[in-house]
Design a protein around this motif. Structure first.
Motif, short mmCIF file in Angstrom:
data_model
loop_
_atom_site.label_atom_id
_atom_site.label_comp_id
_atom_site.label_asym_id
_atom_site.label_seq_id
_atom_site.Cartn_x
_atom_site.Cartn_y
_atom_site.Cartn_z
N ILE A 168 0.84 -1.20 0.00
CA ILE A 168 0.00 0.00 0.00
C ILE A 168 0.87 1.25 0.00
O ILE A 168 0.60 2.22 -0.72
CB ILE A 168 -0.94 -0.02 1.22
N THR A 169 1.93 1.21 0.81
CA THR A 169 2.85 2.35 0.87
C THR A 169 3.50 2.58 -0.48
O THR A 169 3.60 3.73 -0.95
CB THR A 169 3.92 2.10 1.94
N VAL A 170 3.95 1.50 -1.12
CA VAL A 170 4.60 1.62 -2.43
C VAL A 170 3.63 2.20 -3.46
O VAL A 170 4.00 3.07 -4.27
CB VAL A 170 5.14 0.26 -2.88
N ILE A 171 2.38 1.74 -3.43
CA ILE A 171 1.39 2.23 -4.39
C ILE A 171 1.14 3.73 -4.19
O ILE A 171 1.06 4.51 -5.16
CB ILE A 171 0.07 1.43 -4.26
N LEU A 172 1.02 4.16 -2.93
CA LEU A 172 0.77 5.57 -2.65
C LEU A 172 1.96 6.43 -3.08
O LEU A 172 1.77 7.50 -3.69
CB LEU A 172 0.49 5.76 -1.15
N VAL A 173 3.18 5.97 -2.77
CA VAL A 173 4.37 6.72 -3.17
C VAL A 173 4.47 6.75 -4.69
O VAL A 173 4.84 7.78 -5.29
CB VAL A 173 5.63 6.11 -2.54
N LEU A 174 4.15 5.62 -5.33
CA LEU A 174 4.21 5.56 -6.79
C LEU A 174 3.22 6.53 -7.42
O LEU A 174 3.55 7.26 -8.37
CB LEU A 174 3.91 4.13 -7.25
N ALA A 175 2.01 6.57 -6.86
CA ALA A 175 1.00 7.49 -7.40
C ALA A 175 1.44 8.94 -7.22
O ALA A 175 1.29 9.77 -8.13
CB ALA A 175 -0.34 7.25 -6.69
N PHE A 176 2.00 9.25 -6.06
CA PHE A 176 2.48 10.61 -5.81
C PHE A 176 3.62 10.97 -6.75
O PHE A 176 3.66 12.09 -7.30
CB PHE A 176 2.94 10.72 -4.36
N SER A 177 4.52 10.03 -6.95
CA SER A 177 5.67 10.29 -7.82
C SER A 177 5.24 10.49 -9.27
O SER A 177 5.70 11.43 -9.94
CB SER A 177 6.66 9.12 -7.72
N VAL A 178 4.36 9.64 -9.75
CA VAL A 178 3.90 9.76 -11.14
C VAL A 178 3.13 11.06 -11.33
O VAL A 178 3.29 11.76 -12.34
CB VAL A 178 3.03 8.54 -11.52
N TYR A 179 2.28 11.40 -10.36
CA TYR A 179 1.48 12.62 -10.47
C TYR A 179 2.38 13.86 -10.59
O TYR A 179 2.09 14.78 -11.37
CB TYR A 179 0.58 12.75 -9.26
N LYS A 190 6.61 13.10 -17.84
CA LYS A 190 7.54 11.97 -17.67
C LYS A 190 7.02 11.00 -16.61
O LYS A 190 7.65 10.75 -15.59
CB LYS A 190 8.93 12.48 -17.24
N PRO A 191 5.83 10.39 -16.80
CA PRO A 191 5.29 9.49 -15.77
C PRO A 191 6.16 8.27 -15.52
O PRO A 191 6.30 7.81 -14.38
CB PRO A 191 3.92 9.09 -16.34
N PHE A 192 6.75 7.71 -16.58
CA PHE A 192 7.58 6.52 -16.39
C PHE A 192 8.87 6.84 -15.62
O PHE A 192 9.46 5.96 -15.00
CB PHE A 192 7.93 5.90 -17.75
N MET A 193 9.30 8.10 -15.65
CA MET A 193 10.48 8.48 -14.87
C MET A 193 10.15 8.47 -13.38
O MET A 193 11.01 8.20 -12.54
CB MET A 193 10.99 9.86 -15.29
N GLY A 194 8.88 8.78 -13.04
CA GLY A 194 8.46 8.65 -11.65
C GLY A 194 8.49 7.21 -11.18
O GLY A 194 8.92 6.90 -10.07
N VAL A 195 8.03 6.31 -12.07
CA VAL A 195 8.08 4.87 -11.76
C VAL A 195 9.54 4.42 -11.61
O VAL A 195 9.90 3.68 -10.69
CB VAL A 195 7.37 4.06 -12.85
N LEU A 196 10.38 4.90 -12.52
CA LEU A 196 11.79 4.52 -12.48
C LEU A 196 12.47 5.04 -11.22
O LEU A 196 13.32 4.35 -10.64
CB LEU A 196 12.50 5.04 -13.72
N GLY A 197 12.11 6.25 -10.79
CA GLY A 197 12.71 6.79 -9.56
C GLY A 197 12.42 5.91 -8.37
O GLY A 197 13.30 5.66 -7.53
N LEU A 198 11.18 5.42 -8.25
CA LEU A 198 10.83 4.51 -7.16
C LEU A 198 11.56 3.18 -7.31
O LEU A 198 12.05 2.61 -6.33
CB LEU A 198 9.32 4.30 -7.14
N ALA A 199 11.65 2.69 -8.56
CA ALA A 199 12.34 1.42 -8.80
C ALA A 199 13.82 1.51 -8.44
O ALA A 199 14.39 0.58 -7.87
CB ALA A 199 12.18 1.01 -10.26
N VAL A 200 14.43 2.65 -8.74
CA VAL A 200 15.85 2.84 -8.39
C VAL A 200 16.03 2.82 -6.88
O VAL A 200 17.01 2.26 -6.37
CB VAL A 200 16.36 4.17 -9.00
N SER A 201 15.10 3.41 -6.14
CA SER A 201 15.19 3.43 -4.68
C SER A 201 15.11 2.01 -4.11
O SER A 201 15.90 1.63 -3.24
CB SER A 201 14.07 4.29 -4.10
N ILE A 202 14.16 1.22 -4.61
CA ILE A 202 14.01 -0.16 -4.13
C ILE A 202 15.22 -0.99 -4.54
O ILE A 202 15.73 -1.79 -3.75
CB ILE A 202 12.70 -0.76 -4.67
#
Length: 351
Positions: A168-179, A190-202
């Motif tokens: 749930i936390t990951v989904i919320l952070v992902l939504a915030f990052s993409v937004y 650059k929505p996919f860059m938001g996804v990539l930023g979270l992926a890089v962190s994990i």
């Protein structure tokens, strides 16, 4: 083990000390098997001058009420032994060095962990002793037993109880990052860059955990908390990079990447070095192994975030920049039609 009276709050009662003494004798008879070897309290106990460090202070039950107990040390005139009452009696009231009252007894079973085999056997023995002590119903006392692994075990249970909330936390952070990576322009977004930023962190967290374990650092459940710190810092670096990118409009991709790194890399480098040094100081702090291990894992994670952000994220940002230059949709990757004779690149001032 902590021993409390069932009635009242004074443990200076002969029945209480007698029951505590019987409990110690019963626990001393517990036998466990490990690697086809039988272990008892006598074979596992830590020794001083060849004698087990035990709860011999309970021998004073025979003189309880007839002899004043001195505090913090009590020397028996009968056997010339000295008992460290300060280590076994809590909630004390002392007057002129005489122990007037106490509210709890502490029973200790210190084990010798000289070898891995004895350490493992000791862990088995303490768990059996703990279950035995907690299962008995006494007449005059209440017993609360813990081991040196109890804190770690309870901490693991607490962390495990919230693991199911991580998605749930990951989904919320992902939504915030993409937004925050979107705009009113589907080419510049650059929505996919938001996804990539979270992926890089994990990915940075997993890389840090793997390297730390490979180097021989111990694992503890509290280390899982660091993944939330890494996600927060990694996503922040993502926003810094994208903010610098959007301020370079009107140039070709190579120039924009150069200007982006000139602007963002300095900020990311300074904050990363500051954070890493902070956790390095914690890792070098003596006397707190739990803090040391946590700081090593988190510090390594921050180091990986720094390098992965500048390499992996920067590389994909270049690809996203080429898509933007080609006037392609940020999600569908198709050409976006503009007005007659006007391309998206020209609209942004590019030749």
């Amino acid at each position: 083990m902590t021993v409390l009276p069932k009635v009242g709050n004074d443990i200076f009662n002969k029945e209480i000390w007698t029951e505590a003494s019987r409990l110690v004798q019963a626990i001393a008879k517990i036998q466990v098997m490990h690697d086809e070897t039988l272990y008892t309290w006598e074979t596992l106990c830590a020794r001083f001058n060849g004698v087990c460090i035990d709860n011999s202070f309970l021998e004073l039950k025979d003189v309880l009420g007839s002899v004043n107990l001195t505090y913090p040390l009590m020397k028996s005139l009968e056997n010339n032994k000295t008992y460290p009452l300060v280590a076994h009696i809590g909630g004390t009231v002392v007057q002129n060095g005489i122990l007037i009252r106490g509210s709890a007894l502490k029973l200790t079973f210190i084990l010798d962990r000289a070898t891995p085999r004895r350490t493992k056997a000791g862990e088995i023995w303490t768990e059996v002793a703990k279950m035995y002590a907690n299962s008995i119903q006494f007449i005059h006392i209440k017993v609360y037993a813990i081991t040196d692994q109890s804190i770690q075990r309870e901490l693991s249970l607490n962390i495990d109880s919230v693991v199911d909330k991580v998605p749930i936390t990951v989904i919320l952070v992902l939504a915030f990052s993409v937004y925050n990576c979107l705009s009113t322009d589907w080419v510049r977004s650059k929505p996919f860059m938001g996804v990539l930023g979270l992926a890089v962190s994990i990915l940075s967290g997993l890389s840090a955990y793997g390297l730390a374990l490979y180097c021989g650092l111990k694992w503890q459940a509290i280390n899982l908390v660091s993944i939330f710190l890494l996600i927060g810092i990694g996503v922040d670096d993502t926003f810094v990079m994208l903010s610098s990118w959007w301020r370079t409009e009107g140039n070709d991709v190579v120039t924009r990447m150069s200007l982006t790194y000139q602007d963002a890399a300095v900020s990311i480098t300074i904050t990363s070095i500051t954070n890493i040094i902070s956790f390095l100081i914690g890792a070098l702090m003596p006397g707190f192994p739990c803090v040391e291990i946590f700081c090593w894992y988190t510090g390594l994670g921050l180091l990986f975030i720094y390098f992965w952000t500048l390499t992996i994220f920067g590389g994909f940002l270049t690809l996203a920049g080429r898509l933007e230059l080609a006037n392609r949709h940020c999600v569908l990757f198709i050409k976006v039609r503009m007005g007659p004779g006007k391309s998206q690149a020209k609209r942004h001032g590019q030749p």
